[in-house]
Write an enzyme that holds these catalytic residues in place. Structure first.
Site, PDB file in Angstrom:
ATOM      1  N   LYS A  54       2.966  10.970 -20.908  1.00  0.00           N
ATOM      2  CA  LYS A  54       3.225   9.535 -20.779  1.00  0.00           C
ATOM      3  C   LYS A  54       4.705   9.240 -21.071  1.00  0.00           C
ATOM      4  O   LYS A  54       5.367   8.513 -20.340  1.00  0.00           O
ATOM      5  CB  LYS A  54       2.342   8.743 -21.742  1.00  0.00           C
ATOM      6  CG  LYS A  54       0.841   8.961 -21.567  1.00  0.00           C
ATOM      7  CD  LYS A  54       0.314   8.321 -20.310  1.00  0.00           C
ATOM      8  CE  LYS A  54      -1.199   8.266 -20.280  1.00  0.00           C
ATOM      9  NZ  LYS A  54      -1.879   9.561 -20.357  1.00  0.00           N
ATOM     10  N   LYS A  62      -2.344   1.726 -22.452  1.00  0.00           N
ATOM     11  CA  LYS A  62      -2.966   3.050 -22.442  1.00  0.00           C
ATOM     12  C   LYS A  62      -2.534   3.851 -23.670  1.00  0.00           C
ATOM     13  O   LYS A  62      -1.416   3.678 -24.182  1.00  0.00           O
ATOM     14  CB  LYS A  62      -2.614   3.810 -21.166  1.00  0.00           C
ATOM     15  CG  LYS A  62      -1.135   4.042 -20.947  1.00  0.00           C
ATOM     16  CD  LYS A  62      -0.881   4.830 -19.654  1.00  0.00           C
ATOM     17  CE  LYS A  62      -0.544   3.957 -18.490  1.00  0.00           C
ATOM     18  NZ  LYS A  62      -0.070   4.738 -17.311  1.00  0.00           N
ATOM     19  N   ARG A 106      -0.578  11.061  -6.435  1.00  0.00           N
ATOM     20  CA  ARG A 106      -0.146  12.282  -7.104  1.00  0.00           C
ATOM     21  C   ARG A 106       0.787  13.050  -6.168  1.00  0.00           C
ATOM     22  O   ARG A 106       0.382  13.514  -5.108  1.00  0.00           O
ATOM     23  CB  ARG A 106      -1.360  13.128  -7.477  1.00  0.00           C
ATOM     24  CG  ARG A 106      -1.047  14.579  -7.861  1.00  0.00           C
ATOM     25  CD  ARG A 106      -0.083  14.733  -9.055  1.00  0.00           C
ATOM     26  NE  ARG A 106      -0.513  14.040 -10.242  1.00  0.00           N
ATOM     27  CZ  ARG A 106      -1.365  14.548 -11.139  1.00  0.00           C
ATOM     28  NH1 ARG A 106      -1.901  15.735 -10.943  1.00  0.00           N
ATOM     29  NH2 ARG A 106      -1.668  13.859 -12.225  1.00  0.00           N
ATOM     30  N   ARG A 141      -5.109   8.307  -5.098  1.00  0.00           N
ATOM     31  CA  ARG A 141      -6.390   8.150  -5.794  1.00  0.00           C
ATOM     32  C   ARG A 141      -6.676   6.652  -5.880  1.00  0.00           C
ATOM     33  O   ARG A 141      -6.049   5.938  -6.659  1.00  0.00           O
ATOM     34  CB  ARG A 141      -6.313   8.830  -7.156  1.00  0.00           C
ATOM     35  CG  ARG A 141      -6.076  10.335  -7.036  1.00  0.00           C
ATOM     36  CD  ARG A 141      -5.534  10.967  -8.273  1.00  0.00           C
ATOM     37  NE  ARG A 141      -4.222  10.439  -8.610  1.00  0.00           N
ATOM     38  CZ  ARG A 141      -3.529  10.794  -9.698  1.00  0.00           C
ATOM     39  NH1 ARG A 141      -4.025  11.665 -10.542  1.00  0.00           N
ATOM     40  NH2 ARG A 141      -2.349  10.264  -9.935  1.00  0.00           N
ATOM     41  N   ARG A 190      -8.520   1.709 -12.444  1.00  0.00           N
ATOM     42  CA  ARG A 190      -8.072   3.089 -12.548  1.00  0.00           C
ATOM     43  C   ARG A 190      -8.377   3.848 -11.263  1.00  0.00           C
ATOM     44  O   ARG A 190      -9.485   3.779 -10.745  1.00  0.00           O
ATOM     45  CB  ARG A 190      -8.757   3.792 -13.727  1.00  0.00           C
ATOM     46  CG  ARG A 190      -8.519   3.128 -15.060  1.00  0.00           C
ATOM     47  CD  ARG A 190      -9.423   3.718 -16.135  1.00  0.00           C
ATOM     48  NE  ARG A 190     -10.836   3.504 -15.837  1.00  0.00           N
ATOM     49  CZ  ARG A 190     -11.831   4.034 -16.548  1.00  0.00           C
ATOM     50  NH1 ARG A 190     -11.550   4.809 -17.590  1.00  0.00           N
ATOM     51  NH2 ARG A 190     -13.094   3.786 -16.229  1.00  0.00           N
ATOM     52  N   ASP A 228       3.100  11.016 -10.875  1.00  0.00           N
ATOM     53  CA  ASP A 228       2.203   9.928 -10.481  1.00  0.00           C
ATOM     54  C   ASP A 228       3.016   8.687 -10.144  1.00  0.00           C
ATOM     55  O   ASP A 228       3.887   8.274 -10.919  1.00  0.00           O
ATOM     56  CB  ASP A 228       1.219   9.602 -11.609  1.00  0.00           C
ATOM     57  CG  ASP A 228       0.183  10.700 -11.798  1.00  0.00           C
ATOM     58  OD1 ASP A 228       0.109  11.601 -10.950  1.00  0.00           O
ATOM     59  OD2 ASP A 228      -0.538  10.657 -12.812  1.00  0.00           O
ATOM     60  N   GLU A 285       3.616   8.218 -14.494  1.00  0.00           N
ATOM     61  CA  GLU A 285       3.424   9.341 -15.414  1.00  0.00           C
ATOM     62  C   GLU A 285       4.082  10.582 -14.827  1.00  0.00           C
ATOM     63  O   GLU A 285       4.232  10.705 -13.610  1.00  0.00           O
ATOM     64  CB  GLU A 285       1.936   9.642 -15.663  1.00  0.00           C
ATOM     65  CG  GLU A 285       1.222   8.633 -16.521  1.00  0.00           C
ATOM     66  CD  GLU A 285      -0.186   9.079 -16.899  1.00  0.00           C
ATOM     67  OE1 GLU A 285      -0.485  10.284 -16.773  1.00  0.00           O
ATOM     68  OE2 GLU A 285      -0.981   8.226 -17.310  1.00  0.00           O
ATOM     69  N   ASN A 306       3.224  14.498 -15.208  1.00  0.00           N
ATOM     70  CA  ASN A 306       2.235  15.428 -15.742  1.00  0.00           C
ATOM     71  C   ASN A 306       2.747  16.860 -15.649  1.00  0.00           C
ATOM     72  O   ASN A 306       3.118  17.322 -14.565  1.00  0.00           O
ATOM     73  CB  ASN A 306       0.924  15.299 -14.964  1.00  0.00           C
ATOM     74  CG  ASN A 306       0.309  13.915 -15.108  1.00  0.00           C
ATOM     75  OD1 ASN A 306      -0.422  13.651 -16.030  1.00  0.00           O
ATOM     76  ND2 ASN A 306       0.648  13.021 -14.178  1.00  0.00           N
TER      77      ASN A 306
END
Length: 315
Positions: free
Chosen positions: A125, A160, A210, A225, A233, A273, A281, A283
């Site tokens: 994050k 979050k 992504r 997504r 979400r 993301d 984000e 990752n």
């Protein structure tokens, strides 16, 4: 080459979608040897190299009995050509300790991907804050008052936890501020836990995308997504629908600005993301979506990854 994966238990793999499995399959297809262990199998005894209880495996091509163990024993990590850290989040104390053992293995000569120090230095994050110019307005704080001020300014926000995964613990608070106090209490636990707050991005209706950064390059397709059934979400684990689509020029420009920076730090694989054209984000622990993109587009993401791995080992 002999490649060791540090990952979750093999029995837990859902091979129809598992990215680590896709990596293993491509490596075996090219004639490389694949082995696996779990973080709990790592061991370091004073004066000796870091070892692991390792299972060398052969992928069968079958949907159920998908691997056979061909050899098992304790081996030094430095004796493998590459060690690939693929333990899924959360990034807890045990994950942290595992990175230290992997870093010691590096000092002994092991080649570890992603680099253990880079895993520690890029919490998923917080890492986006370095690239704030590409991110939505974002606040990281323990202060309930600061969160309330952020909501007053931006009116529609997402909250979050820093250690969440798969969409866990994500809340949206709209202009009416409904339940903001309760959500703050739940997430920051009286000021004891740090929370990330971001301005809500309405482009989420088109998907939380992504992007895959591999060896400093950007894969030409992304997995959008898309939230389902009134959800905010898009995470697949939260019921989002994964739709592969070509990388847009706008997203490419952002990703190409970030990719070489992270690759230079030892991050061979990054999952970026994006919602709209904003990074939400970064990752680095165990990025996924290889199989979804490959199955829907025909672009061979595992091959791109193994190409980058082989190039890194040859450098």
């Amino acid at each position: 080459m002999n490649i060791l994966f540090v990952a979750d238990p093999l029995a837990s793999f859902k091979i129809y979608k598992d990215t680590t499995f896709a990596m293993m399959r491509e490596l075996q297809r090219r004639g490389h040897t694949v082995a696996a262990c779990e973080p709990q199998h790592l061991q370091w005894q004073g004066g000796q190299p870091v070892t692991a209880l390792v299972r060398q495996i052969h992928l069968t091509g079958l949907p159920d009995d998908w691997y056979h163990v061909t050899h098992q024993g304790r081996e030094a990590l430095k004796d493998f050509d590459a060690v690939i850290m693929r333990k899924d989040p959360p990034f807890d104390s045990e994950y942290f300790y595992a990175t230290h053992l992997l870093e010691q293995a590096e000092r002994e000569g092991a080649r570890v991907f992603n680099k253990p120090a880079a895993l520690r230095d890029h919490p998923e994050k917080l890492a986006l804050m370095e690239f704030a110019r590409y991110a939505p307005p974002t606040l990281v704080t323990r202060s309930a008052e600061a969160i309330r001020h952020f909501h007053a300014e931006h009116r529609d926000i997402i909250l979050k936890p820093l250690d969440g995964m798969g969409g866990m613990g994500i809340f949206r608070v709209g202009p009416d501020g409904m339940n903001l106090g309760s959500i703050i209490e739940t997430l920051n636990q009286g000021g004891h836990t740090t929370v990330m707050v971001q301005r809500y991005l309405p482009e989420i209706v088109d998907g939380d995308k992504r992007l895959l950064l591999i060896g400093g390059k950007v894969a030409p397709f992304v997995l959008a997504r898309i939230p389902q059934g009134g959800e905010v979400r898009g995470n697949l684990a939260a019921g989002g629908k994964g739709v592969a689509q070509p990388l847009s020029d706008e997203n490419r420009a952002v990703a190409e600005a970030i990719a070489p920076v992270l690759a230079a730090r030892g991050l061979l694989l990054v999952g970026l993301d994006m919602i709209g054209n904003c990074v939400t984000e970064i990752n680095v622990t165990s990025p996924t979506c290889f199989q979804e993109i490959t199955d829907q587009t025909g672009f061979d993401v595992p091959a791109m990854f193994v190409d980058a791995l082989e190039a890194a080992l040859a450098a």
